[in-house]
Design an enzyme around this catalytic site. Sequence first.
Site, PDB file in Angstrom:
ATOM      1  N   THR A  25      -1.715  -4.122  13.279  1.00  0.00           N
ATOM      2  CA  THR A  25      -0.591  -4.551  12.437  1.00  0.00           C
ATOM      3  C   THR A  25       0.658  -3.735  12.753  1.00  0.00           C
ATOM      4  O   THR A  25       1.734  -4.284  12.991  1.00  0.00           O
ATOM      5  CB  THR A  25      -0.943  -4.375  10.941  1.00  0.00           C
ATOM      6  OG1 THR A  25      -2.200  -5.003  10.690  1.00  0.00           O
ATOM      7  CG2 THR A  25       0.110  -4.983  10.040  1.00  0.00           C
TER       8      THR A  25
ATOM      9  N   GLY B  19      -4.654  -0.249  13.980  1.00  0.00           N
ATOM     10  CA  GLY B  19      -3.317  -0.058  14.556  1.00  0.00           C
ATOM     11  C   GLY B  19      -2.667  -1.367  14.987  1.00  0.00           C
ATOM     12  O   GLY B  19      -1.516  -1.379  15.411  1.00  0.00           O
TER      13      GLY B  19
ATOM     14  N   ARG C 278      -5.194   0.802  -6.980  1.00  0.00           N
ATOM     15  CA  ARG C 278      -3.951   1.372  -6.452  1.00  0.00           C
ATOM     16  C   ARG C 278      -3.417   2.472  -7.378  1.00  0.00           C
ATOM     17  O   ARG C 278      -2.683   3.349  -6.968  1.00  0.00           O
ATOM     18  CB  ARG C 278      -2.866   0.285  -6.328  1.00  0.00           C
ATOM     19  CG  ARG C 278      -3.156  -0.782  -5.300  1.00  0.00           C
ATOM     20  CD  ARG C 278      -1.898  -1.614  -5.047  1.00  0.00           C
ATOM     21  NE  ARG C 278      -2.183  -2.898  -4.407  1.00  0.00           N
ATOM     22  CZ  ARG C 278      -2.280  -3.084  -3.099  1.00  0.00           C
ATOM     23  NH1 ARG C 278      -2.157  -2.072  -2.276  1.00  0.00           N
ATOM     24  NH2 ARG C 278      -2.513  -4.284  -2.609  1.00  0.00           N
TER      25      ARG C 278
ATOM     26  N   ASP D 138      -5.345   2.009  10.760  1.00  0.00           N
ATOM     27  CA  ASP D 138      -6.768   1.734  10.977  1.00  0.00           C
ATOM     28  C   ASP D 138      -6.943   1.273  12.428  1.00  0.00           C
ATOM     29  O   ASP D 138      -6.967   2.091  13.324  1.00  0.00           O
ATOM     30  CB  ASP D 138      -7.197   0.689   9.939  1.00  0.00           C
ATOM     31  CG  ASP D 138      -8.687   0.451   9.892  1.00  0.00           C
ATOM     32  OD1 ASP D 138      -9.444   1.340  10.306  1.00  0.00           O
ATOM     33  OD2 ASP D 138      -9.108  -0.619   9.430  1.00  0.00           O
TER      34      ASP D 138
ATOM     35  N   GLY E 187       0.764  -1.249   0.000  1.00  0.00           N
ATOM     36  CA  GLY E 187       0.000   0.000   0.000  1.00  0.00           C
ATOM     37  C   GLY E 187       0.791   1.294   0.000  1.00  0.00           C
ATOM     38  O   GLY E 187       0.311   2.309  -0.496  1.00  0.00           O
TER      39      GLY E 187
HETATM   40  P1  IMP Z   1      -4.744  -2.276  10.925  1.00  0.00           P
HETATM   41  O1  IMP Z   1      -4.265  -0.902  11.321  1.00  0.00           O
HETATM   42  O2  IMP Z   1      -3.976  -3.399  11.589  1.00  0.00           O
HETATM   43  O3  IMP Z   1      -6.230  -2.434  11.123  1.00  0.00           O
HETATM   44  O4  IMP Z   1      -4.500  -2.549   9.392  1.00  0.00           O
HETATM   45  C1  IMP Z   1      -4.205  -1.554   8.524  1.00  0.00           C
HETATM   46  C2  IMP Z   1      -4.077  -2.158   7.151  1.00  0.00           C
HETATM   47  O5  IMP Z   1      -5.366  -2.519   6.646  1.00  0.00           O
HETATM   48  C3  IMP Z   1      -3.531  -1.105   6.193  1.00  0.00           C
HETATM   49  O6  IMP Z   1      -2.133  -1.192   6.087  1.00  0.00           O
HETATM   50  C4  IMP Z   1      -4.255  -1.432   4.899  1.00  0.00           C
HETATM   51  O7  IMP Z   1      -3.511  -2.375   4.149  1.00  0.00           O
HETATM   52  C5  IMP Z   1      -5.559  -2.042   5.327  1.00  0.00           C
HETATM   53  N1  IMP Z   1      -6.650  -1.029   5.328  1.00  0.00           N
HETATM   54  C6  IMP Z   1      -7.272  -0.508   6.410  1.00  0.00           C
HETATM   55  N2  IMP Z   1      -8.204   0.399   6.050  1.00  0.00           N
HETATM   56  C7  IMP Z   1      -8.158   0.468   4.705  1.00  0.00           C
HETATM   57  C8  IMP Z   1      -8.867   1.273   3.728  1.00  0.00           C
HETATM   58  O8  IMP Z   1      -9.764   2.094   4.029  1.00  0.00           O
HETATM   59  N3  IMP Z   1      -8.528   1.078   2.432  1.00  0.00           N
HETATM   60  C9  IMP Z   1      -7.558   0.187   2.053  1.00  0.00           C
HETATM   61  N4  IMP Z   1      -6.868  -0.564   2.911  1.00  0.00           N
HETATM   62  C10 IMP Z   1      -7.168  -0.430   4.240  1.00  0.00           C
HETATM   63 MG    MG Z   2      -0.966  -2.012   4.287  1.00  0.00          MG
END
Ligand code: IMP
Ligand code: MG
Length: 176
Positions: free
Chosen positions: A109, A107, A167, A105, A46
């Site tokens: 990961t 957080g 993308r 998002d 991403g």
């Molecule tokens: P989190 O913070 O662990 O929930 O995961 C974040 C990852 O989820 C990001 O690095 C993205 O790859 C994916 N992600 C979360 N929200 C979105 C979005 O709105 N669009 C696209 N990918 C998202």
């Molecule tokens: Mg990502």
Amino acid sequence: MITIVEAIGRILVSEEQISARMEELGRQISEDYQGKELMLVCVLKGSFLFAADLMRKITVPCQIDFMCVSSYSGGVKSSGLVKILKDVSEPIEGKDILIIEDILDSGLTLSHLTQILKMRKPASIQVCTLLNKPGRREALVYPYYTGFTVPDEFVIGYGLDYDEKYRNLPYIASLT
Ligand code: IMP
Ligand code: MG
């Protein structure tokens, strides 16, 4: 069948806004990392466009490396435990690591990834995220640099995908 045009909702961040923000972030990072051993760690896939544009605005010496991680999913929800699919190619000990992420998002990961990298004894470690969705935070992650704060909607474009598509959009939009 969903065509590309039908899937793109409102434009949340325009190409011009992205470009102006890259200048600002690049300037700020260049000031903060003067005399340091800056290494950008781009989290694939991403953040590849973001990292490429941002790096061109950084005026202090810096290196870049890439990681690819996936969340272990024991169930419907992300556990936050990450599996390293591709690791950086050199040791990070003693380096000033700036993790370049597309979106923060829950957080989960990023919090796990930061813990893994901290164990390798970098001189410092900070997070630079293109987008922040603060409304959905579950883990305590504080990005040092944020490009834009976005509402709690699924967003696409400028590196971010939905099912590996979109993308290539030069702006950031919501998904309809
Ligand atoms: P989190 O913070 O662990 O929930 O995961 C974040 C990852 O989820 C990001 O690095 C993205 O790859 C994916 N992600 C979360 N929200 C979105 C979005 O709105 N669009 C696209 N990918 C998202
Ligand atoms: Mg990502």
